[in-house]
Scaffold this motif. Structure first.
Motif, mmCIF file in Angstrom:
data_model
loop_
_atom_site.group_PDB
_atom_site.id
_atom_site.type_symbol
_atom_site.label_atom_id
_atom_site.label_comp_id
_atom_site.label_asym_id
_atom_site.label_seq_id
_atom_site.Cartn_x
_atom_site.Cartn_y
_atom_site.Cartn_z
ATOM 1 N N ASP A 1 0.835 -1.198 0.000
ATOM 2 C CA ASP A 1 0.000 0.000 0.000
ATOM 3 C C ASP A 1 0.871 1.250 0.000
ATOM 4 O OD1 ASP A 1 -2.257 -1.548 0.087
ATOM 5 O OD2 ASP A 1 -2.414 -1.504 2.277
ATOM 6 N N VAL A 2 0.341 2.314 -0.593
ATOM 7 C CA VAL A 2 1.074 3.589 -0.624
ATOM 8 C C VAL A 2 1.248 4.123 0.791
ATOM 9 C CG1 VAL A 2 1.032 5.972 -1.417
ATOM 10 C CG2 VAL A 2 0.258 4.143 -2.936
ATOM 11 N N CYS A 3 0.225 3.981 1.626
ATOM 12 C CA CYS A 3 0.299 4.433 3.015
ATOM 13 C C CYS A 3 0.621 3.245 3.916
ATOM 14 C CB CYS A 3 -1.022 5.060 3.457
ATOM 15 S SG CYS A 3 -1.399 6.586 2.582
ATOM 16 N N CYS A 4 1.546 3.462 4.819
ATOM 17 C CA CYS A 4 1.962 2.391 5.719
ATOM 18 C C CYS A 4 1.998 2.937 7.141
ATOM 19 C CB CYS A 4 3.342 1.873 5.308
ATOM 20 S SG CYS A 4 3.970 0.575 6.383
ATOM 21 N N GLU A 5 1.185 2.388 8.002
ATOM 22 C CA GLU A 5 1.169 2.833 9.392
ATOM 23 C C GLU A 5 2.480 2.453 10.067
ATOM 24 O OE1 GLU A 5 -1.069 4.501 11.371
ATOM 25 O OE2 GLU A 5 -2.068 4.996 9.493
#
Length: 490
Positions: free
Chosen positions: A76-80
């Motif tokens: 995913d483009v966003c990674c927590e």
């Protein structure tokens, strides 16, 4: 990357390795993937090798190898971000020890990151919008603290530099300053001394008006290099911060800045302790030297956020190396002078470690590799002053009986061996073959005698009453003279 059972890859029991197909440095291609392949063969715990494509050249891929770019596209483009405890391990960084066994120093999540960030902000007077240029390799502690962690934690723009100061010409640093409008420039004295030899022209052909602060790291900077850096590179308007710190400290501990505006900066001196750093000088009996105008072992008398927490899987060695020599103090291994004004000046290592281009190398580590050569019976490595590198390695060799190899051939083979096993910067400057080494009757090599000879101070050898064979010293002195004459004649 060092190979074999002493490598960090092996002792850290790594499961994942990240590398590139090839590296580029100074116009040369470095086969990094090949080096990693050799290391992985002796590290059976490695499960995967993520390979990024730095160049267009394809390289052989094994079943362990994973193309990094392809794998990243699956995420995913966003990674927590993962939540970590403040004292969880952040990274291991291996540094040379005088015993020949590298030390895997452990830095913690919160303490190291905090210290890297605040030292970056205050030593270099960093402000939002500045472009910070540290030209160190990110693989050693300066690159970790002041290319990656410190600047990025402060939301800064940070410059990655993978070349050399003289490729494609000696103006490379200053062309980069002009092109990227760098505000703070942080480099090593060895590079400054090298560029000084090319004169002022290469500096002055580029616009350096963006510079606000110049920094020096890795070893004390000599006065000539400091003045050239200040007057020529910085046009006598940029403060030079000569910083002292170590892999073990995590970040800068002594530096001319921060200080009150307008406070003096003296050439070649680290000068002032950073916030929370409490230096102390101790004599050889462990007594604290409270007065000024004294020299002693540099220790730190209280903990600070960025200090290493331990040596990986060897806390006993951590205690023995740093905390037991002077109980109640952190022992840095360096000597220092405190001036009449209370400023600190570093005077060099107190153990058998030499500082080559800002890289600390244990003489025992070098000897261990030199002794692997088929023709070498024993060796002794000495550091000597080098106008570019700060210190160079001078190797004394005793050949195995019946060995027939020329000194020139042996020298070339040993330089290649050290370059392969450690790095090119560790390659010895001189290799001298001798029939015997000066030893005490108990068999200890008298390195102080060898050091005086290499420094052309044979008239200052001091007490030799414990020496087993006085003729060995005369032979070495004559051999040293011949070697220098041969080098100068080439």
């Amino acid at each position: 990357m060092s190979l074999g059972k002493k490598s960090g890859l092996h002792t850290a029991q790594s499961e994942t390795v990240i590398t590139v197909n090839q590296g580029l440095r100074g116009g040369k291609v470095i086969e990094l993937k090949q080096t990693v392949d050799q290391a992985v063969r002796v590290c059976p715990l490695v499960k995967r090798v993520l390979v990024s494509m730095r160049t267009e050249q394809k390289v052989p891929m094994s079943e362990l190898d994973v193309p990094l770019e392809e794998e990243m596209m699956k995420e995913d483009v966003c990674c927590e971000p993962a939540v970590m405890e403040s004292e969880d391990l952040l990274f291991l960084l291996y540094t040379s020890g005088s015993t020949g066994k590298p030390k895997g120093l452990v830095h913690s999540q919160a303490g190291y990151l905090l210290y890297a960030a605040i030292t970056h902000k205050y030593v270099f007077d960093y402000h939002d919008g500045d472009v910070f240029g540290c030209v160190a390799d990110i693989g050693w502690i300066t690159g970790h603290s002041y290319v990656v962690y410190g600047p990025l934690c402060n939301g800064g723009t940070t410059v990655l530099f993978e070349s050399t100061p003289v490729y494609p010409n000696p103006g490379r640093y200053w062309e980069t300053v002009e092109r990227l409008r760098i505000n703070q420039f942080y480099g090593a004295p060895t590079a400054i001394r090298l560029l000084l030899r090319y004169g002022d022209e290469w500096v002055k052909r580029y616009d350096r008006s963006s510079l606000k602060i110049l920094g020096s790291v890795g070893e004390p900077i000599n006065t000539e290099a400091w003045e050239w850096y200040f007057n020529v590179v910085g046009d006598a308007r940029c403060p030079v911060v000569d910083t002292w710190w170590q892999t073990e400290t995590g970040g800068i501990c002594i530096s001319p800045r921060p200080s009150s505006p307008g406070d003096e900066i003296l050439p070649g001196m680290a000068m002032r302790p950073f916030f929370g750093i409490s230096p102390a000088l101790l004599d050889d009996k462990g007594n604290i030297l409270t007065q000024n105008n004294v020299s002693g072992a540099l220790c730190i008398s209280q903990a600070w956020p960025g200090m290493a927490r331990t040596i990986y899987n060897d806390h006993k060695r951590f205690l023995e190396t740093y905390l037991m020599p002077y109980p109640g103090f952190f022992f840095t291994g360096d000597g220092a002078y405190r001036s009449s004004q209370g400023y600190y000046q570093l005077t060099g290592r107190l153990d058998d470690v030499i500082n080559v281009s800002g890289h600390r190398l244990g003489t025992a580590e070098l000897e261990d590799i030199v002794n692997q050569h088929r023709a070498v019976a024993e060796s002794a490595v000495i550091g000597f002053p080098h106008e570019i590198k700060g210190e160079g390695a001078y190797v004394f060799i005793v050949l195995k009986k019946g060995t027939d190899v020329s000194q020139e051939r042996l020298s070339n083979e040993l330089k290649e061996l050290v370059s392969k096993k450690i790095a090119k910067y560790a390659s010895p400057e001189y290799v001298q073959v001798t029939k015997r080494l000066p030893k005490t009757r108990s068999g200890k090599i008298m390195r102080r005698v060898l050091k005086k000879i290499v420094e052309d101070k044979a008239d200052e050898l001091g007490d030799l009453t414990t020496l087993d064979d006085h003729e060995a010293v005369e032979e070495i002195i004559e051999g040293h003279k011949r070697l220098l004459q041969e080098e100068q004649g080439q």
